[in-house]
Design a protein around this motif. Sequence first.
Motif, mmCIF file in Angstrom:
data_model
loop_
_atom_site.group_PDB
_atom_site.id
_atom_site.type_symbol
_atom_site.label_atom_id
_atom_site.label_comp_id
_atom_site.label_asym_id
_atom_site.label_seq_id
_atom_site.Cartn_x
_atom_site.Cartn_y
_atom_site.Cartn_z
ATOM 1 N N UNK A 26 0.811 -1.215 0.000
ATOM 2 C CA UNK A 26 0.000 0.000 0.000
ATOM 3 C C UNK A 26 0.849 1.273 0.000
ATOM 4 N N UNK A 27 2.149 1.132 -0.195
ATOM 5 C CA UNK A 27 3.005 2.300 -0.360
ATOM 6 C C UNK A 27 3.320 3.055 0.909
ATOM 7 N N UNK A 28 3.140 2.409 2.061
ATOM 8 C CA UNK A 28 3.465 3.070 3.331
ATOM 9 C C UNK A 28 4.928 2.803 3.679
ATOM 10 N N UNK A 29 5.732 3.816 3.619
ATOM 11 C CA UNK A 29 7.169 3.659 3.895
ATOM 12 C C UNK A 29 7.583 4.275 5.225
ATOM 13 N N UNK A 30 6.624 4.833 5.956
ATOM 14 C CA UNK A 30 6.944 5.526 7.207
ATOM 15 C C UNK A 30 5.887 5.116 8.216
ATOM 16 N N UNK A 31 6.230 4.217 9.143
ATOM 17 C CA UNK A 31 5.250 3.652 10.055
ATOM 18 C C UNK A 31 5.764 3.745 11.486
ATOM 19 N N UNK A 32 4.819 3.685 12.392
ATOM 20 C CA UNK A 32 5.131 3.534 13.804
ATOM 21 C C UNK A 32 4.768 2.127 14.240
ATOM 22 N N UNK A 33 5.414 1.622 15.275
ATOM 23 C CA UNK A 33 5.139 0.267 15.742
ATOM 24 C C UNK A 33 4.963 0.262 17.248
ATOM 25 N N UNK A 54 12.290 -1.676 2.249
ATOM 26 C CA UNK A 54 12.460 -0.235 2.110
ATOM 27 C C UNK A 54 11.531 0.577 2.984
ATOM 28 N N UNK A 55 11.056 0.002 4.082
ATOM 29 C CA UNK A 55 10.141 0.678 5.000
ATOM 30 C C UNK A 55 10.925 1.143 6.220
ATOM 31 N N UNK A 56 10.638 2.344 6.660
ATOM 32 C CA UNK A 56 11.320 2.908 7.824
ATOM 33 C C UNK A 56 10.349 2.970 9.011
ATOM 34 N N UNK A 57 10.892 2.764 10.189
ATOM 35 C CA UNK A 57 10.103 2.798 11.420
ATOM 36 C C UNK A 57 10.436 4.081 12.174
ATOM 37 N N UNK A 58 9.411 4.926 12.374
ATOM 38 C CA UNK A 58 9.631 6.192 13.071
ATOM 39 C C UNK A 58 9.877 5.971 14.566
ATOM 40 N N UNK A 59 9.102 5.114 15.172
ATOM 41 C CA UNK A 59 9.254 4.815 16.598
ATOM 42 C C UNK A 59 8.819 3.377 16.820
ATOM 43 N N UNK A 60 9.334 2.762 17.870
ATOM 44 C CA UNK A 60 8.949 1.407 18.240
ATOM 45 C C UNK A 60 8.807 1.364 19.762
ATOM 46 N N UNK A 102 1.447 7.633 4.135
ATOM 47 C CA UNK A 102 2.298 7.606 5.327
ATOM 48 C C UNK A 102 3.746 7.516 4.862
ATOM 49 N N UNK A 103 4.329 8.680 4.622
ATOM 50 C CA UNK A 103 5.712 8.759 4.169
ATOM 51 C C UNK A 103 6.420 9.835 4.975
ATOM 52 N N UNK A 104 7.716 9.661 5.147
ATOM 53 C CA UNK A 104 8.497 10.675 5.855
ATOM 54 C C UNK A 104 8.748 11.872 4.951
ATOM 55 N N UNK A 105 9.048 11.598 3.696
ATOM 56 C CA UNK A 105 9.287 12.653 2.710
ATOM 57 C C UNK A 105 8.495 12.321 1.459
ATOM 58 N N UNK A 106 7.870 13.338 0.892
ATOM 59 C CA UNK A 106 7.119 13.135 -0.339
ATOM 60 C C UNK A 106 8.059 12.731 -1.461
ATOM 61 N N UNK A 107 7.536 11.948 -2.388
ATOM 62 C CA UNK A 107 8.351 11.499 -3.511
ATOM 63 C C UNK A 107 8.883 12.683 -4.298
ATOM 64 N N UNK A 108 10.105 12.562 -4.750
ATOM 65 C CA UNK A 108 10.724 13.635 -5.527
ATOM 66 C C UNK A 108 10.042 13.748 -6.886
#
Length: 820
Positions: free
Chosen positions: A204-211, A234-240, A484-490
């Motif tokens: 679903x294109x979510x690359x910026x998630x919290x856990x 290629x998914x990043x975790x903001x906080x866990x 849910x992305x940290x930075x918008x696509x270039x």
Amino acid sequence: MLLFVAVLGAFRAQQEDSPLCEMLGRPEFPLLSKKGDITIGGAFSIHSQISKPSLSFTDNPEPLTCSRINFREFRFAQTMIFAIEEINNSSSLLPNISLGYKIFDSCGSTLPSTRAIMGLINGQERILGKNCSGLSSVHAVIGASESSSTIGMLQISGIFQIPVISHFATCACLSNRKQYPSFFRTIPSDYYQSRALAKLVKHFGWTWVGTIRSDNDYGNNGMTTFITAARQEGICVEYSEAISRTDSGEQVARVVRVIRSGSARVLVAFLAQSEMNILLEEALKQNLTGLQWVGSESWITAGHLANKRYSGMLMGSLGFTIRKTKITGLQEFLLQFWEATFDCSFKSDLHGQSHCSGSERLQDIHNPFTDVSELRISNNVYKAVYAAAHAMHSKLKCGQTGEAVVRHLQDVNFTLQSGERVYFDGNGDPAATYELVNWQRNRAGDSVFVAVGSYDASLPNGKQFTMNGINITWAAESLQRPPSVCSESCLPGFRQAVIKGKPICCFSCVACAAGEISNSKCSRCPLEYWSNKDHSRCVPKVIEFLSYGETMGVLLTAFSLFGASLTLVMSCLFCRFRHTPLVKASNSELSFLLLFSLTLCFLCSLTFIGRPSEWSCMLRHTAFGITFALCMSCVLAKTIAVVMAFKAKRPTNTIPQCSAPVQRTSVLGCTLLQVFVCVLWLTLAPPFPYKNTAYATERIVLECDLGSPIGFWAVLGYIGLLALLCLILAFLARKLPDNFNEAKFITFSMLIFTAVWVTFIPAYVSSPGKFTVAVEIFAILASSFGLFFCIFAPKCYILLLKPERNTKRHMMGRKQPKTQ
């Protein structure tokens, strides 16, 4: 609590007369039991909260007390009893052998679970107010519902090789056969669920998630696997964050504040039901909304969470769970316990309970206990009981009464009435297949779990996760998937640049260089390609050459044809006046040959215009060399003829006749020498079309490679040598009679010719791209026009405008006497 007392009271009253109140909430005694030839133990979290006794170290600690009834877990226990009764009524499975059971309350905690397994092994009973222990006849244990509780039980049961078959413990750590050789389960390992969740988030294109996870074996191991798989996707975790049911309210509030302050709009919750309950209560207090929840199988289909209190927050949640099924006869079996629904009892002495009349309609009421519409985990309990029964059936059939049940459990392979196949792999795990469920509202406004996809770990990578095309309800019941992305696509033409100290999903956008396309990073196009305007794809480079369609090509073509036309006109003019003294004195044969060579010189410049090909490249340089060699040979012959005509002592009219063979021979010899050089050049290293990509990066200059630079400069040098000889001879004849001194005009033409080609060399070397060809054409035309105008313009002037000078006397420079 009183409601549950009624349920258990009615059931226990039919089995034995032991004091009920003393056992309720006491995990060291079995809640439900029945004797049989073979006994199967059970451990379920019938209560979800446990008291914390004060430890004063001066008095005996108070016994553990469990509270907060979990009807879902009680249904699991009743499903176990239902399966045992069904097997007892079977004539094919364990015939003439009765199965009994002892079910303990693990309270969802490690310590009560340990006491439960000790009770199952030691045969703990409560008889006449006293605790008694004896030899246990338990051959297998079904449970527990939590991974940590199951691990605690295995550490004791494993010593005696008593198999534990869990219906809900999913920790991947339990697949370690060296550490837990007697463990089996009917629910897939979190090893697969965690990876499935990572693929779901990526899909679903979510690359910026919290856990957030349960702070136990289940949550910690599952989340560790998820984060590892997410990074690979290629998914990043903001906080866990982690919470436990024993955490203080301030700790849980802090975790919710972290979630609220985060920028991730997707929250992956790997939580057990007890921690999920605590989290949701605090989330309601802090009005936590707008999140897309992605849940684990522990709570994603928990019916008690789908009430109106939590549905506004959890609506649109996504998560994997095992496939639901239907167990024939289970609902009728559960409906026997109507006391749980109507809060009544057949015992009137229970304080606060109304008396059941028996006229209540159970079909009109729905609660987590009687609801069989979502039989997922209950089916796991059902399968676990049947697996244990098949293992013991195999053991007894082989007559190996002393052999452990574990080996026979490893080999079970049977099919239930529903058509589902049951077996275990080498680690004691079943096949890993999941349903992807989505929380949606039905027409009545109730929360329902809709299957919108599936995941099968046995399929090849890339085909494991599939969607079935059903519309998905997103967070806040939106029809549009939340980003849910940290930075918008270039934007096209930009690449991602990592921000120091930030995860790779947080980046800035930097413009790509020319000739590069952007796809999260800039990549250089192949040699013959260039980036389009928005740097989204590589397109073939523009091929550049001097064409007839451009302005420069048109102008050069016009000058070339104009020069050729002038030579033809001059040839016609000479033919018209061929018998006049001027034409005869100019050596008409050489003049016509010179005009012919000049025509070829003008026309050979056309071979330099247009798309270079293999033939045009060879033709342009050789035609240029031979025609100019012919031209210079004619000029040299004329110069020699002029010198000989005015220097000879014999009559002048004999000079042309005597020198004609010599002139023809000299012209032919000089030209053939150039032809020989060109043939040698074409044989050894001929010119060829070449795509020059070094001059301009954004385009290809299509030009003719010389093949052999030595050949080119040899041809050009030979022409220069002939021009130098002409210049020297003409310069020596500059003082001849002025009436018609052709040597003087030849000198001027050679000076122009030499000046043009001397300046040509640096201009040719330094000119870029197609301008190199234009410089060469300009030099050809300029030198050709110089020769034409210097040699033939004076003659044309006399023939057309001063015919009185076209006499023999005037040509010889003799003046008329003043008097007769």
